[in-house]
Design a protein around this motif. Structure first.
Motif, mmCIF file in Angstrom:
data_model
loop_
_atom_site.group_PDB
_atom_site.id
_atom_site.type_symbol
_atom_site.label_atom_id
_atom_site.label_comp_id
_atom_site.label_asym_id
_atom_site.label_seq_id
_atom_site.Cartn_x
_atom_site.Cartn_y
_atom_site.Cartn_z
ATOM 1 N N MET A 1 -38.586 -9.911 -8.619
ATOM 2 C CA MET A 1 -37.401 -9.649 -7.825
ATOM 3 C C MET A 1 -36.079 -9.787 -8.596
ATOM 4 O O MET A 1 -35.001 -9.673 -7.992
ATOM 5 N N GLY A 2 -36.092 -10.028 -9.880
ATOM 6 C CA GLY A 2 -34.852 -10.253 -10.581
ATOM 7 C C GLY A 2 -33.863 -9.113 -10.451
ATOM 8 O O GLY A 2 -32.655 -9.324 -10.333
ATOM 9 N N ASP A 3 -34.360 -7.863 -10.479
ATOM 10 C CA ASP A 3 -33.510 -6.680 -10.379
ATOM 11 C C ASP A 3 -33.580 -6.057 -8.982
ATOM 12 O O ASP A 3 -33.352 -4.858 -8.822
ATOM 13 N N MET A 4 -33.858 -6.882 -7.991
ATOM 14 C CA MET A 4 -34.028 -6.353 -6.640
ATOM 15 C C MET A 4 -33.484 -7.330 -5.613
ATOM 16 O O MET A 4 -33.669 -8.543 -5.732
ATOM 17 N N PRO B 1 -23.045 0.505 -13.290
ATOM 18 C CA PRO B 1 -24.321 0.613 -14.005
ATOM 19 C C PRO B 1 -25.148 -0.656 -13.852
ATOM 20 O O PRO B 1 -24.618 -1.744 -13.613
ATOM 21 N N GLY B 2 -26.471 -0.500 -13.989
ATOM 22 C CA GLY B 2 -27.359 -1.655 -13.980
ATOM 23 C C GLY B 2 -27.438 -2.403 -12.672
ATOM 24 O O GLY B 2 -27.827 -3.577 -12.642
ATOM 25 N N PHE B 3 -27.097 -1.747 -11.567
ATOM 26 C CA PHE B 3 -27.091 -2.419 -10.271
ATOM 27 C C PHE B 3 -28.523 -2.632 -9.790
ATOM 28 O O PHE B 3 -29.412 -1.820 -10.067
ATOM 29 N N PRO C 1 -28.846 -11.690 -1.518
ATOM 30 C CA PRO C 1 -28.538 -12.452 -2.734
ATOM 31 C C PRO C 1 -27.925 -11.606 -3.850
ATOM 32 O O PRO C 1 -28.427 -11.565 -4.975
ATOM 33 N N LEU C 2 -26.843 -10.912 -3.539
ATOM 34 C CA LEU C 2 -26.055 -10.239 -4.559
ATOM 35 C C LEU C 2 -25.093 -11.252 -5.176
ATOM 36 O O LEU C 2 -24.552 -12.115 -4.477
ATOM 37 N N THR C 3 -24.874 -11.148 -6.476
ATOM 38 C CA THR C 3 -23.904 -12.025 -7.100
ATOM 39 C C THR C 3 -22.496 -11.551 -6.757
ATOM 40 O O THR C 3 -22.273 -10.399 -6.349
ATOM 41 N N GLU C 4 -21.539 -12.445 -6.939
ATOM 42 C CA GLU C 4 -20.145 -12.079 -6.681
ATOM 43 C C GLU C 4 -19.709 -10.941 -7.592
ATOM 44 O O GLU C 4 -18.990 -10.021 -7.169
ATOM 45 N N GLU C 5 -20.178 -10.949 -8.841
ATOM 46 C CA GLU C 5 -19.828 -9.893 -9.788
ATOM 47 C C GLU C 5 -20.402 -8.556 -9.349
ATOM 48 O O GLU C 5 -19.744 -7.509 -9.486
ATOM 49 N N ARG D 1 -35.559 -14.670 -2.579
ATOM 50 C CA ARG D 1 -34.761 -15.140 -3.702
ATOM 51 C C ARG D 1 -35.096 -14.288 -4.930
ATOM 52 O O ARG D 1 -36.215 -13.784 -5.060
ATOM 53 N N ARG D 2 -34.150 -14.169 -5.817
ATOM 54 C CA ARG D 2 -34.340 -13.301 -6.984
ATOM 55 C C ARG D 2 -34.965 -14.091 -8.143
ATOM 56 O O ARG D 2 -34.386 -14.263 -9.214
ATOM 57 N N PHE D 3 -36.199 -14.541 -7.907
ATOM 58 C CA PHE D 3 -36.931 -15.247 -8.951
ATOM 59 C C PHE D 3 -37.213 -14.308 -10.119
ATOM 60 O O PHE D 3 -37.528 -13.128 -9.925
ATOM 61 N N THR D 4 -37.149 -14.833 -11.326
ATOM 62 C CA THR D 4 -37.364 -14.002 -12.516
ATOM 63 C C THR D 4 -38.637 -14.368 -13.272
ATOM 64 O O THR D 4 -38.896 -13.825 -14.346
ATOM 65 N N SER D 5 -39.448 -15.261 -12.715
ATOM 66 C CA SER D 5 -40.636 -15.716 -13.439
ATOM 67 C C SER D 5 -41.859 -14.835 -13.197
ATOM 68 O O SER D 5 -42.873 -15.010 -13.875
#
Length: 463
Positions: free
Chosen positions: A88-91, A215-217, A450-454, A102-106
């Motif tokens: 889920m890191g990019d989702m 880009p990269g969204f 869970p989008l980041t502020e950026e 949650r955007r777990f990256t493991s």
């Protein structure tokens, strides 16, 4: 060295399932690929694949199968602008039970993300370059030749002609998709009717392409909730060439329309307004395209008491799914790998091989079918057969698994193994799922996407 001639195979349909099946057979037979349309030269839409306009992903199980069958295909697609998105890191994803992951990256899962036109074009070019594959376009399979014991070939009709041509083959493989006439053809040969099941949530889809504001969204996915019909959902799919493919969906009584002025308003009303908010300042590049033929339909060919040698059905011709689950291409790729492996181990000419192959090709289909109807069966009017006690119990367990995976990375890995068709559903009973489900530790549920502020600032202007 054997002087025996190579077997001959006819594959009906040059969609993804047919292309991959032809590639699977080309190492073991001379293949003729029959296609009723004129295929485009590049990544362009075609009449026979109207659903290609909507958002598509290929799950990890499909990515693995594609690269097993056609080594380097994923790398080639990425070179053309596709993306391997970490899940889920990019989702950013909300489950059908309205829980945000949650955007777990493991987790190890990477989904292939691009337009369907690009996926088809790169795969088509790769497969048709094979010296053992002959393509016949603008040609329709009219009926099977042979009898109830043995199919010996197929009768073809070219565009604009009323004359049928007989083409002999050791194996005829039907990869013609949802519109397959295989049940009718088999009945004409004297075989009994094929049992079918249909689960239709009445989902309609509407897709519009936007210029990507950043880009990269991440992918953004809000899934419909069958407990609050009509179910409405949507996905933002960042695709090649700096585009967002945005697909919105709704079940009976809540369908999206092709009205461009209503598109963003519909997105605001999905239960969570995040997609509508992200589209507020986005520049549309196309009109709205709609599709309504989205029913889950399963044909139980493997249950026929008799089956003719020389004939096999594959892919969507066995089962077509509600496209929202994104499993069609993964099933096609996994089925093609199974076909290739069977042909390598047992060959194509042994008596009874077509029946054994038909049962083998049903396995990936059945796994995806269970996942699809596990949600859709609960929409009003989806089926004339109510959910069984077992189906309700399974749905309740999957909800608990989702709730656990949303907050625990080990459980999420187990859940994605199943959703990606990488592992069987029994993976949900593994310690990686059951221990977190029963004992925690449990983080609180997220209350917002869970989008980041950026990420938000890159897309949504202030004011």
């Amino acid at each position: 060295m054997s002087d025996a001639p190579r077997p001959t195979a006819v594959v009906i349909g040059a969609g993804m399932s047919g292309l991959l099946a032809a590639a699977a057979l080309a190492g073991h037979a001379d293949v003729t690929l029959i296609e009723r349309d004129t295929l485009p030269a590049g990544p362009e839409p075609r009449r026979g694949v109207p659903q290609a306009r909507h958002a598509h992903v290929v799950w990890t199980g499909g990515v693995t199968a594609l690269d097993t069958l056609l080594p380097g295909l994923t790398e080639e697609l990425v070179a053309h602008g596709a993306r391997l998105a970490h899940i889920m890191g990019d989702m950013v994803s909300r489950a059908p039970n309205e829980i945000w992951f949650r955007r777990f990256t493991s987790t190890p899962h990477r989904n292939l993300v691009c337009s369907r036109d690009l996926l088809d074009a790169v795969t088509r070019e790769r497969v048709l370059a094979g010296p053992r594959i002959t393509l016949r376009q603008n040609t329709t399979a009219a009926r099977l030749a042979g009898d109830a014991a043995r199919v010996t070939g197929v009768y073809l009709r070219t565009s604009g002609s009323d004359t049928e041509e007989y083409l002999a083959a050791d194996l005829v493989l039907d990869a013609s998709g949802r519109g397959s006439r295989a049940p009718h053809w088999l009945e004409r040969l004297g075989l009994p009717a094929v049992a079918e099941r249909r689960v239709d949530a009445g989902v309609a889809y509407a897709t519009r392409v936007f210029r990507a504001p950043a880009p990269g969204f991440p992918l953004v996915n809000v899934q419909a909730n069958p407990a609050t019909a009509p179910g409405r959902g949507g996905i933002i799919l960042p695709a090649e060439d700096g585009r967002w493919i945005v697909t919105l969906s709704g079940t009976r009584g809540g369908e999206p329309t092709d009205d461009p002025e209503a598109f963003t308003d519909f997105a605001h009303g999905l239960g969570d307004p995040v997609i509508g908010e992200l589209l507020r300042d986005a520049e549309p590049l196309t009109d709205v395209a709609t599709t309504r033929s989205t029913a889950n339909r399963r044909r139980y060919f493997e249950k026929l008491g008799r089956w003719p040698d020389g004939f096999t059905v594959i892919g969507d011709a066995i089962a077509g799914y509600n496209p929202v689950y994104g499993h069609g291409i993964t099933v096609a790729a996994q089925s093609a790998v199974a076909l290739r492996d069977y042909a390598a181990m047992r060959g194509l000419l042994r008596p009874g091989s077509a029946r054994r192959l038909q049962k083998l090709l049903t396995r990936p289909v059945a796994a995806a079918w269970d996942l699809a109807i596990g949600q859709d069966i609960f929409y009003p009017g989806a089926t004339d057969r109510p959910a069984t006690r077992m189906e309700r119990a399974l749905a309740a367990f999957v909800d608990r698994a989702v709730a656990t995976g949303a907050r625990n990375p080990r459980a999420l890995a187990a859940l994605l193994d199943v959703m990606s068709l990488s592992r069987p559903a029994t993976r949900l009973l593994s310690p990686g799922m059951l221990l977190p489900m029963l004992f925690g530790p449990r983080r609180p549920f997220l209350t917002d996407a869970p989008l980041t502020e950026e990420e938000r600032k890159a897309v949504v202007r202030e004011g």
